[in-house]
Enzyme design. Structure first.
Site, short mmCIF file in Angstrom:
data_model
loop_
_atom_site.label_atom_id
_atom_site.label_comp_id
_atom_site.label_asym_id
_atom_site.label_seq_id
_atom_site.Cartn_x
_atom_site.Cartn_y
_atom_site.Cartn_z
N ASN A 1 -4.12 -3.27 2.29
CA ASN A 1 -4.57 -1.95 1.86
C ASN A 1 -3.75 -1.60 0.63
O ASN A 1 -2.55 -1.32 0.74
CB ASN A 1 -4.34 -0.92 2.97
N ARG B 1 -3.36 0.93 -1.04
CA ARG B 1 -2.77 2.27 -1.07
C ARG B 1 -1.52 2.37 -0.20
O ARG B 1 -0.84 3.40 -0.21
CB ARG B 1 -3.81 3.30 -0.63
N CYS B 2 -1.21 1.32 0.53
CA CYS B 2 -0.06 1.31 1.45
C CYS B 2 1.13 0.61 0.80
O CYS B 2 1.02 -0.54 0.38
CB CYS B 2 -0.47 0.60 2.74
N SER B 3 2.27 1.27 0.75
CA SER B 3 3.44 0.68 0.10
C SER B 3 3.92 -0.58 0.82
O SER B 3 4.31 -1.55 0.17
CB SER B 3 4.58 1.71 0.00
N ARG C 1 1.63 -3.36 -0.13
CA ARG C 1 1.90 -3.82 -1.50
C ARG C 1 3.17 -4.68 -1.54
O ARG C 1 3.22 -5.68 -2.25
CB ARG C 1 2.03 -2.62 -2.45
#
Length: 113
Positions: A7, A9-11, A14
């Site tokens: 995802n 948008r998820c740190s 990432r």
């Protein structure tokens, strides 16, 4: 082939992706929010993770709290909820061969690759 359920948008997701990129190994990115996983795929991931469906659920998500929290749900019902609401799936998940890890903390991914 290594596969990461990611995802953007998820740190933590990432960070997991960055670890894979730095490893220099080939891998596939699966953006499971864009293309939801089928029930069989979720079941396979659970099997590789060696956890129950409930252990893969992000219980702080609004959709979980409003629709499922406190209810007696079967394994199949929880899997259906994750399929219908992919946001409920903990992330990132990295699969390699016949093993998988949830990349929380991201260092768990290093043990797998």
């Amino acid at each position: 082939m290594i596969k990461i359920y990611h995802n953007p948008r998820c740190s933590k997701s990432r960070e997991g992706l960055q670890l894979l990129q730095e490893s220099g190994k080939d891998f596939q990115i699966v953006k499971y929010l864009d293309i939801p996983m089928k029930k069989e795929e979720i079941k396979k991931v659970l099997e590789l993770l060696e956890i129950s469906a409930e252990e893969l659920v992000r219980k702080n998500e609004k959709v979980w709290k409003e629709n499922y929290k406190g209810k007696e749900l079967s394994e199949d019902e929880i899997i259906s909820a994750m399929q219908e609401h992919p946001k409920l799936i903990e992330r990132p998940i990295v699969v390699k061969d016949k093993k998988a890890v949830i990349g929380r903390p991201p260092e768990k991914i290093k043990d797998l690759i």
